[in-house]
Design a protein around this motif. Structure first.
Motif, PDB file in Angstrom:
ATOM      1  N   GLN A  56       0.829  -1.198   0.000  1.00  0.00           N
ATOM      2  CA  GLN A  56       0.000   0.000   0.000  1.00  0.00           C
ATOM      3  C   GLN A  56       0.874   1.263   0.000  1.00  0.00           C
ATOM      4  O   GLN A  56       1.984   1.261   0.544  1.00  0.00           O
ATOM      5  CB  GLN A  56      -0.903   0.017   1.242  1.00  0.00           C
ATOM      6  CG  GLN A  56      -1.813  -1.186   1.345  1.00  0.00           C
ATOM      7  CD  GLN A  56      -2.704  -1.344   0.124  1.00  0.00           C
ATOM      8  OE1 GLN A  56      -3.481  -0.446  -0.185  1.00  0.00           O
ATOM      9  NE2 GLN A  56      -2.577  -2.451  -0.579  1.00  0.00           N
ATOM     10  N   THR A  60      -2.151   5.472   2.541  1.00  0.00           N
ATOM     11  CA  THR A  60      -3.114   4.439   2.940  1.00  0.00           C
ATOM     12  C   THR A  60      -2.564   3.657   4.133  1.00  0.00           C
ATOM     13  O   THR A  60      -3.270   3.368   5.099  1.00  0.00           O
ATOM     14  CB  THR A  60      -3.388   3.503   1.736  1.00  0.00           C
ATOM     15  OG1 THR A  60      -3.933   4.296   0.687  1.00  0.00           O
ATOM     16  CG2 THR A  60      -4.341   2.378   2.093  1.00  0.00           C
ATOM     17  N   CYS A  88      -6.789  -3.112   3.713  1.00  0.00           N
ATOM     18  CA  CYS A  88      -6.089  -2.345   2.677  1.00  0.00           C
ATOM     19  C   CYS A  88      -5.123  -3.313   2.000  1.00  0.00           C
ATOM     20  O   CYS A  88      -3.955  -3.440   2.380  1.00  0.00           O
ATOM     21  CB  CYS A  88      -5.358  -1.159   3.289  1.00  0.00           C
ATOM     22  SG  CYS A  88      -6.488  -0.009   4.056  1.00  0.00           S
ATOM     23  N   PRO A 110     -11.656  -1.528   0.817  1.00  0.00           N
ATOM     24  CA  PRO A 110     -11.983  -0.121   0.524  1.00  0.00           C
ATOM     25  C   PRO A 110     -12.072   0.194  -0.967  1.00  0.00           C
ATOM     26  O   PRO A 110     -12.913   0.996  -1.378  1.00  0.00           O
ATOM     27  CB  PRO A 110     -10.840   0.666   1.167  1.00  0.00           C
ATOM     28  CG  PRO A 110     -10.259  -0.236   2.184  1.00  0.00           C
ATOM     29  CD  PRO A 110     -10.481  -1.648   1.701  1.00  0.00           C
ATOM     30  N   GLU A 111     -11.216  -0.396  -1.785  1.00  0.00           N
ATOM     31  CA  GLU A 111     -11.333  -0.218  -3.250  1.00  0.00           C
ATOM     32  C   GLU A 111     -11.623  -1.591  -3.825  1.00  0.00           C
ATOM     33  O   GLU A 111     -10.761  -2.479  -3.821  1.00  0.00           O
ATOM     34  CB  GLU A 111     -10.049   0.390  -3.814  1.00  0.00           C
ATOM     35  CG  GLU A 111      -9.934   0.315  -5.333  1.00  0.00           C
ATOM     36  CD  GLU A 111     -11.171   0.790  -6.086  1.00  0.00           C
ATOM     37  OE1 GLU A 111     -11.874  -0.091  -6.624  1.00  0.00           O
ATOM     38  OE2 GLU A 111     -11.415   2.007  -6.141  1.00  0.00           O
ATOM     39  N   ALA A 114      -9.332  -3.687  -6.303  1.00  0.00           N
ATOM     40  CA  ALA A 114      -7.942  -4.072  -5.978  1.00  0.00           C
ATOM     41  C   ALA A 114      -7.811  -5.587  -6.114  1.00  0.00           C
ATOM     42  O   ALA A 114      -8.416  -6.346  -5.353  1.00  0.00           O
ATOM     43  CB  ALA A 114      -7.600  -3.625  -4.560  1.00  0.00           C
ATOM     44  N   THR A 337      -5.493   1.175  -3.731  1.00  0.00           N
ATOM     45  CA  THR A 337      -6.312   1.767  -2.656  1.00  0.00           C
ATOM     46  C   THR A 337      -5.693   3.083  -2.173  1.00  0.00           C
ATOM     47  O   THR A 337      -4.516   3.133  -1.840  1.00  0.00           O
ATOM     48  CB  THR A 337      -6.423   0.778  -1.477  1.00  0.00           C
ATOM     49  OG1 THR A 337      -6.898  -0.462  -1.999  1.00  0.00           O
ATOM     50  CG2 THR A 337      -7.377   1.287  -0.416  1.00  0.00           C
ATOM     51  N   HIS A 341     -10.430   6.298  -0.334  1.00  0.00           N
ATOM     52  CA  HIS A 341     -11.310   5.130  -0.184  1.00  0.00           C
ATOM     53  C   HIS A 341     -11.517   4.803   1.290  1.00  0.00           C
ATOM     54  O   HIS A 341     -12.616   4.481   1.727  1.00  0.00           O
ATOM     55  CB  HIS A 341     -10.690   3.889  -0.848  1.00  0.00           C
ATOM     56  CG  HIS A 341     -10.501   4.012  -2.324  1.00  0.00           C
ATOM     57  ND1 HIS A 341      -9.273   4.129  -2.914  1.00  0.00           N
ATOM     58  CD2 HIS A 341     -11.395   4.033  -3.325  1.00  0.00           C
ATOM     59  CE1 HIS A 341      -9.406   4.216  -4.224  1.00  0.00           C
ATOM     60  NE2 HIS A 341     -10.688   4.158  -4.499  1.00  0.00           N
ATOM     61  N   ASN A 356     -18.792  -1.843   0.472  1.00  0.00           N
ATOM     62  CA  ASN A 356     -17.743  -2.759  -0.045  1.00  0.00           C
ATOM     63  C   ASN A 356     -17.469  -3.966   0.850  1.00  0.00           C
ATOM     64  O   ASN A 356     -16.307  -4.345   1.071  1.00  0.00           O
ATOM     65  CB  ASN A 356     -16.439  -1.988  -0.283  1.00  0.00           C
ATOM     66  CG  ASN A 356     -16.533  -1.090  -1.492  1.00  0.00           C
ATOM     67  OD1 ASN A 356     -17.612  -0.925  -2.063  1.00  0.00           O
ATOM     68  ND2 ASN A 356     -15.424  -0.508  -1.870  1.00  0.00           N
TER      69      ASN A 356
END
Ligand code: 13P
Length: 379
Positions: A56, A60, A88, A110-111, A114, A337, A341, A356
């Motif tokens: 990350q 993040t 993450c 969060p994303e 990914a 991420t 996010h 999510n």
């Protein structure tokens, strides 16, 4: 919002980067976004734990309660009592967290896009067909399927159903040795390089290591070759770790005769042979930190880890760190991420909205849990 994507959908939607993130989170100064996120996190207290993989970006990463490699993060997910686990990392890591946590705990990615390109190289149906064929040639229960943790939950479930397990880059030796000690052959998916490097380290003769070509009829292996095998490697790979070149390492050594080279075991065996050490992301960090004899290092893995380590260890340990190749070591799907996010997820949680959420279907979960728990027990 609860979504369930299979890995090919994850890959597809990775093309629409940050598609789900509301515009208002994209237009703020990042320092303000991080301040707001941390404020929301502190209000949520022990209900939330944030786990971050080493790949990350710093911003993040700054949200994380715990960070580490895939094995460490899977262990922490299995241990935590937090209600919400914000992961993450990437899709397969969050799926493993959902599998290993209790039914009343919720894992959030969060994303959502990914992902891991290598995980997409092994479709469960194709691996099942391969295992059926190998069984047909060598007999029932002759092969133990072992999947690298970079794989879908359904592939882990397949391994669980067939007395197999999962491994990561930090326990692959123990896991392959466990299978060898049972006197079984191994089908190793999806990363041929981690499989080959581990088999080499265990002293499995080269001629007993065969490659299953996933794009060819019967893996492009004859029945004789299969009967002669000890381990069959699925021909998947990590596009980032496959990009490092022998010449790049040799050039570094020419310019810096004192340099030590350490790479991730997802690199091809030729790259490991040119390097001084290899290890998981935690292993790379620990080897360099703990080394009292060597101060100058080159690293072959994802850029965020290398950059952060260079910054941290130059200050605290007086180490100099180089990239093997700064341009090719960026993994756009692993490091996608952003703090935006995380803040979006946390502020919504404060308002009672769960975004999510990662949900692995119950039938897959049961079998995948067998495979993952077997790995945790063995390591
Ligand atoms: P680690 O388990 O070493 O963190 O590896 C994860 C990964 O995906 C490497 O590309």
């Amino acid at each position: 919002m609860t979504k369930q994507l299979n890995s090919s959908e994850v890959k597809l939607s990775a093309q629409t980067w940050m598609s789900s993130l509301p515009q208002i989170y994209k237009n703020q100064p990042q320092t303000e976004i991080i301040r707001r996120g941390l404020e929301a996190k502190s209000k949520l207290g022990d209900d939330v734990i944030i786990l971050a993989h080493h790949y990350q970006c710093d911003e993040t990463y700054s949200f994380s309660d715990l960070s580490g490699d895939s094995l460490y993060l899977a262990r922490q997910a299995a241990k935590t009592s937090a209600k919400f686990i914000i992961f993450c990392g990437v899709h397969f890591m969050a799926e493993s967290s959902d599998i290993l946590t209790n039914d009343d705990q919720i894992t959030i990615l969060p994303e959502f896009t990914a992902g891991c390109e290598m995980a997409d190289m092994a479709k469960t149906g194709e691996v099942e067909k391969c295992l059926d064929y190998l069984t047909d040639v060598c007999g029932i229960d002759s092969f133990i399927p072992i999947t690298y943790i970079n794989s879908t939950a359904s592939l882990k479930a397949l391994c669980g159903r067939h007395n197999g397990t999962v491994c990561t880059s930090s326990n692959s030796h123990k896991i392959l040795k466990w299978a060898a000690d049972k006197g079984k052959r191994v089908l190793f998916v999806p990363d041929q390089h981690l499989g080959r490097n581990t088999a080499n380290a265990l002293g499995i003769p080269k001629h007993k290591i065969k490659v299953w070509d996933r794009n060819s009829e019967n893996g492009d292996l004859s029945r004789e070759e299969i009967l002669d095998s000890q381990i069959i490697l699925w021909n998947g790979c990590c596009p980032v770790h496959c990009h490092f070149k022998i010449e790049e390492i040799r050039k570094l050594r020419e310019s810096h005769p004192d340099i030590k080279v350490i790479v991730h075991p997802e690199c091809p065996e030729e790259i490991l042979a040119e390097s001084d050490y290899s290890g998981s992301t935690d292993g790379i960090i620990k080897t360099i930190k703990d080394s009292t004899s060597f101060n100058h290092w080159a690293i072959g893995t994802e850029s965020n880890l290398v950059r952060r380590l260079a910054k941290n260890l130059s200050q605290s340990h007086g180490k100099r760190i180089e990239f093997i190749n700064e341009k090719t070591c960026v993994c756009d799907s692993m490091n996608i991420t952003r703090p935006e996010h995380v803040t979006w997820i946390l502020e919504n949680l404060l308002e009672g909205n769960i975004l999510n959420k990662i949900t692995v279907a119950n039938d897959i979960k049961q079998d995948a849990k067998i495979a993952l728990n077997r790995m945790l027990d063995l390591s």
